[in-house]
Design a protein around this motif. Structure first.
Motif, PDB file in Angstrom:
ATOM      1  N   SER A 135      74.486  56.634  66.743  1.00 27.64           N
ATOM      2  CA  SER A 135      74.485  55.183  66.565  1.00 27.64           C
ATOM      3  C   SER A 135      73.416  54.499  67.417  1.00 27.64           C
ATOM      4  N   THR A 136      72.931  55.159  68.463  1.00 27.58           N
ATOM      5  CA  THR A 136      71.975  54.507  69.366  1.00 27.58           C
ATOM      6  C   THR A 136      70.716  55.318  69.645  1.00 27.58           C
ATOM      7  N   LEU A 149      75.973  46.201  63.287  1.00 26.29           N
ATOM      8  CA  LEU A 149      76.517  47.511  62.914  1.00 26.29           C
ATOM      9  C   LEU A 149      76.442  48.488  64.085  1.00 26.29           C
ATOM     10  N   GLN A 150      75.328  48.462  64.820  1.00 26.10           N
ATOM     11  CA  GLN A 150      75.171  49.369  65.952  1.00 26.10           C
ATOM     12  C   GLN A 150      76.219  49.087  67.030  1.00 26.10           C
ATOM     13  N   LEU A 151      76.403  47.829  67.362  1.00 23.77           N
ATOM     14  CA  LEU A 151      77.395  47.481  68.377  1.00 23.77           C
ATOM     15  C   LEU A 151      78.794  47.879  67.912  1.00 23.77           C
ATOM     16  N   ALA A 183      83.212  51.313  68.681  1.00 22.70           N
ATOM     17  CA  ALA A 183      84.356  51.977  68.047  1.00 22.70           C
ATOM     18  C   ALA A 183      84.450  53.432  68.494  1.00 22.70           C
ATOM     19  N   MET A 184      83.309  54.127  68.519  1.00 24.42           N
ATOM     20  CA  MET A 184      83.316  55.534  68.922  1.00 24.42           C
ATOM     21  C   MET A 184      83.661  55.680  70.412  1.00 24.42           C
ATOM     22  N   GLY A 185      83.107  54.781  71.227  1.00 30.25           N
ATOM     23  CA  GLY A 185      83.426  54.833  72.653  1.00 30.25           C
ATOM     24  C   GLY A 185      84.887  54.575  72.922  1.00 30.25           C
ATOM     25  N   SER A 186      85.459  53.582  72.231  1.00 33.33           N
ATOM     26  CA  SER A 186      86.877  53.276  72.413  1.00 33.33           C
ATOM     27  C   SER A 186      87.747  54.428  71.940  1.00 33.33           C
ATOM     28  N   HIS A 231      68.042  45.585  77.015  1.00 38.22           N
ATOM     29  CA  HIS A 231      68.770  46.852  76.901  1.00 38.22           C
ATOM     30  C   HIS A 231      68.020  47.735  75.919  1.00 38.22           C
ATOM     31  N   PHE A 232      68.440  49.015  75.802  1.00 40.52           N
ATOM     32  CA  PHE A 232      67.822  49.899  74.820  1.00 40.52           C
ATOM     33  C   PHE A 232      68.602  49.907  73.511  1.00 40.52           C
ATOM     34  N   ALA A 233      69.729  49.182  73.460  1.00 40.97           N
ATOM     35  CA  ALA A 233      70.541  49.095  72.252  1.00 40.97           C
ATOM     36  C   ALA A 233      71.304  47.780  72.269  1.00 40.97           C
ATOM     37  N   CYS A 234      71.947  47.474  71.146  1.00 39.93           N
ATOM     38  CA  CYS A 234      72.777  46.271  71.073  1.00 39.93           C
ATOM     39  C   CYS A 234      74.118  46.579  71.723  1.00 39.93           C
TER      40      CYS A 234
END
Length: 320
Positions: A85-86, A108-110, A115-118, A184-187
């Protein structure tokens, strides 16, 4: 996702319309970016290959068709999804002069990464419960951790993770955002929140509440499970038995320490209470290093996984 998109489009139409964001990334120096590209590409390939190998070994070896390895396979899928995702976008930005991302892609990225982290935190808590049953109720382990319960627990982790992500994503992108440059490097959730030009006290409360539910509750479950595990191990008379019982938990305990320690350091603090550069380094560790280490930890410290790998390699050598 259609509901998420409609809500966000409706809220954004009432605000200043932007087509996308610019990500500052990790460095503006070209030579540094090339070096980081090579380093993180190698780590990314190792992450995907390692987690994919875990999935293949669990699928091919019937000895690994147990609740413990079922949850490990789900963890590998989550790690692959989170990394994808990132990291691919970050790698492309290292070699690009324009580090831009569209508004929809940012949402979508955030959403996916959160979601995956949670999900991973809930899953690690579930895996701790699995280890508790295995050590404290070994004779009833198969009865308690039956297939239906394992599927239900895994599904519950996914539902809880995606629900938390959906709520946070909607709350964040309904804010009027005054800037389009994300440091940041991602959203990432905290980085996007800094773009708001209104009071974000409510969002700070939501971040804290989310952190408690997603991080601290599974952490409490892990601590409770391992307290019971340690108490059970201490009642084992033989040193060999104690070593074997604790050996079944060391891999999971190592992964738990990495994931929960990093996440607590990142999210269980005030939103504006840390330097952005330090925050990026911590997020980078969690996005790339932890998913890369998970299969290595479970492989190098697990005789069953090593045995399955040797079995597969042996079949290939015979056919060759």
């Amino acid at each position: 996702m259609d509901y998420l998109g409609s809500v966000l489009r409706g809220s954004w139409d009432n605000q200043t319309r932007v087509s996308g964001f610019t990500l500052l990334g990790l460095s503006s120096d070209w030579h540094t970016q090339v070096a980081l590209f090579i380093l993180f590409l190698a780590m990314y390939l190792l992450t995907v290959a390692g987690n994919f190998l875990i999935l293949v070994l669990i699928g091919l070896d019937s000895r690994l068709h147990t609740p413990m390895y079922f949850f490990l396979s789900v963890l590998s899928l989550v790690d692959i999804s989170y990394t994808n995702s990132t990291v691919p976008q970050m790698l492309s930005h290292f070699l690009s002069s324009r580090k831009s991302i569209s508004f929809r892609s940012c949402v979508l990225q955030l959403f996916v990464s959160l979601a995956m982290g949670s999900t991973e935190f809930f899953l690690l808590g579930t895996m701790a419960y699995d280890r508790y049953v295995a050590v404290c109720h070994p004779l009833r382990y198969r009865i308690i951790m039956h297939g239906g319960l394992c599927l239900g627990l895994a599904a519950g982790c996914l539902v809880a993770g995606f629900t938390n992500s959906l709520m946070q994503t909607i709350f964040i992108f309904q804010l009027p955002l005054c800037h389009s440059v994300i440091n940041h490097f991602a959203c990432e959730m905290l980085a996007v929140l800094r773009l708001a030009c209104v009071d974000i006290s409510f969002n700070k409360v939501m971040v804290a509440l989310s952190g408690f539910l997603v991080i601290m509750l599974p952490c409490v479950l892990v601590l409770f499970s391992y307290a019971r595990i340690v108490a059970a191990i201490l009642h084992i008379r033989s040193s060999q038995g104690r070593s074997k019982a604790f050996g079944t938990c060391t891999s999971h305990l190592t992964v738990v320490s990495l994931c929960f320690g990093t996440a607590i350091f990142t999210y269980m603090r005030p939103v504006g209470g840390s330097a952005a550069q330090q925050e990026k380094m911590v997020a980078l560790f969690y996005a790339i290093v932890t998913p890369m280490l998970n299969p290595l930890i479970y492989s190098l410290r697990n005789k069953d996984v090593i045995g399955a790998l040797q079995k597969v390699l042996g079949k290939f050598s015979k056919t060759g």
